[in-house]
Design an enzyme around this catalytic site. Structure first.
Site, mmCIF file in Angstrom:
data_model
loop_
_atom_site.group_PDB
_atom_site.id
_atom_site.type_symbol
_atom_site.label_atom_id
_atom_site.label_comp_id
_atom_site.label_asym_id
_atom_site.label_seq_id
_atom_site.Cartn_x
_atom_site.Cartn_y
_atom_site.Cartn_z
ATOM 1 N N PRO A 1 0.500 -3.436 0.605
ATOM 2 C CA PRO A 1 1.471 -2.337 0.536
ATOM 3 C C PRO A 1 2.332 -2.247 1.790
ATOM 4 C CG PRO A 1 -0.800 -1.525 0.594
ATOM 5 C CD PRO A 1 -0.864 -2.989 0.804
ATOM 6 N N GLU A 2 3.618 -2.280 1.617
ATOM 7 C CA GLU A 2 4.555 -2.041 2.716
ATOM 8 C C GLU A 2 5.231 -0.699 2.450
ATOM 9 O OE1 GLU A 2 6.513 -4.792 4.914
ATOM 10 O OE2 GLU A 2 5.719 -6.566 3.931
ATOM 11 N N LYS B 1 4.381 3.362 7.252
ATOM 12 C CA LYS B 1 3.464 2.973 6.186
ATOM 13 C C LYS B 1 2.240 3.877 6.138
ATOM 14 C CE LYS B 1 4.437 -1.621 7.281
ATOM 15 N NZ LYS B 1 3.918 -2.980 7.503
ATOM 16 N N HIS C 1 -14.982 -1.422 -4.866
ATOM 17 C CA HIS C 1 -14.751 -1.122 -3.449
ATOM 18 C C HIS C 1 -14.255 0.303 -3.204
ATOM 19 C CE1 HIS C 1 -15.644 -5.212 -2.196
ATOM 20 N NE2 HIS C 1 -14.983 -5.606 -3.263
ATOM 21 N N ARG D 1 -10.549 -5.115 1.096
ATOM 22 C CA ARG D 1 -10.851 -5.763 2.373
ATOM 23 C C ARG D 1 -11.116 -4.794 3.522
ATOM 24 N NH1 ARG D 1 -6.579 -10.668 2.729
ATOM 25 N NH2 ARG D 1 -6.285 -10.642 0.505
ATOM 26 N N ARG E 1 2.109 -14.236 12.760
ATOM 27 C CA ARG E 1 2.294 -14.055 11.307
ATOM 28 C C ARG E 1 3.069 -15.224 10.716
ATOM 29 N NH1 ARG E 1 2.641 -8.844 13.241
ATOM 30 N NH2 ARG E 1 2.553 -7.551 11.414
#
Length: 290
Positions: free
Chosen positions: A2-3, A69, A111, A130, A280
């Site tokens: 998600p951005e 964000k 999760h 994660r 990145r």
DNA sequence: GCGAGTTACCGGTGGC
DNA sequence: TGCCACCGGTAACTC
């Protein structure tokens, strides 16, 4: 992943469903509790699991807003304001459901890390595959320094001038443009996908040093970032791997991406190149971007 | 005290 | 089929 546009979608969906409602009970996962016992801060930051659950019990959600964000859940208990700050990390997702079993995707079901039982029935659920996301309970935003250092919202009219000013600081002027535009203290909410897209749109090589870009070009780049963010918000965000909105639906911006994750340049048909910038992965067209 | 650099946090995914 | 390297946003830590 998600951005900003994805987070905006989440917030717009959460607002009408959650504002004004009161949390009756909070339950954190065994994984969070176990990690805390191991001295780690898994998802819940700077709070004991028990204290976190207690703090949020009987809290009324007054307002939900996005900042970069982050999602801010403004809350109130006995007329005292608090805020729950949420970041989705790589794979975090919020769900508003009648029962936890309604989350039908196995990997999100598996999760679930925070379950908020609402006083009027139903649940607000945070799932994170994660566990890179965070939940942080604060008395006020100022209590967490990184939040106070964030650049203005990119849609704010002062944001472009702020970017220009920051980009001239010694600590940024000799860095690559991609690193700088992805720094939340320079532009807020511009992650890897949208940085990649905006640089391609402006034909700027991601490794180009900040001080080798004219102010005119920097302004055009900033506008390109805002444009791609707006486009993506309108498309419901980009669904790269695990992003889901609160109804478990995917977005469609990924179909409009020109460069991120591409093997060939859509303009000149040259094979794209890849390099690591600021740790990145950066994709670009070696023919179009200089 | 600040900045630069490094590490920690993870499980799904894809290549072999 | 099974193993394992790889991926990444942010904070916190070290130097």
């Amino acid at each position: 992943m998600p951005e900003l546009p994805e987070v905006e979608g989440v917030v717009q969906a959460l607002k009408p469903k959650m504002e004004g409602r009161t949390i009756q009970q909070v339950q954190l996962s065994e994984v969070i509790r176990f990690s805390f016992g191991e001295g780690k801060q898994c998802i819940v930051k700077q709070a004991e699991p028990d204290a976190f659950e207690m703090s949020l019990t009987q809290m009324t959600i007054t307002k939900i807003e996005r900042r970069a964000k982050y999602i801010f859940f403004h809350m109130r208990k006995e007329n005292v304001p608090y805020v729950l700050v949420s970041h989705l990390g790589m794979t975090g997702a919020w769900f508003v459901v009648n029962s936890p079993e309604e989350i039908n995707e196995a990997k999100f079901q598996k999760h679930i890390h925070a379950t908020f039982k609402m006083a009027d029935g139903g649940f607000l659920i945070y799932s994170d595959i994660r566990r890179f996301g965070e939940l942080r309970f604060l008395e006020k935003i100022e209590d967490h320094t990184p939040l106070t250092k964030m650049a203005p919202e990119p849609f704010d009219e002062i944001a472009c001038d702020y970017f220009i000013a920051q980009s001239k600081l010694p600590k940024y002027e000799n860095k690559s443009v991609k690193e700088v535009i992805m720094d939340g203290q320079v532009i807020s909410g511009c992650g890897n996908i949208y940085a990649t897209e905006a640089l391609f749109a402006q034909k700027i090589h991601p490794a180009r040093k900040m001080n080798r870009i004219s102010e005119k070009r920097k302004r055009a780049l900033f506008e390109a970032i805002v444009t791609v963010l707006r486009q993506s918000i309108n498309a419901g965000g980009s669904t790269i791997s695990d992003y889901r909105n609160i109804n478990g639906e995917a977005g469609s911006m990924q179909n409009r991406l020109q460069m991120y994750g591409k093997k060939m340049c859509p303009v000149c048909d040259t094979a794209t190149s890849q390099m690591t910038i600021g740790g990145r992965t950066s994709v670009f067209c070696p023919n179009c971007q200089h």
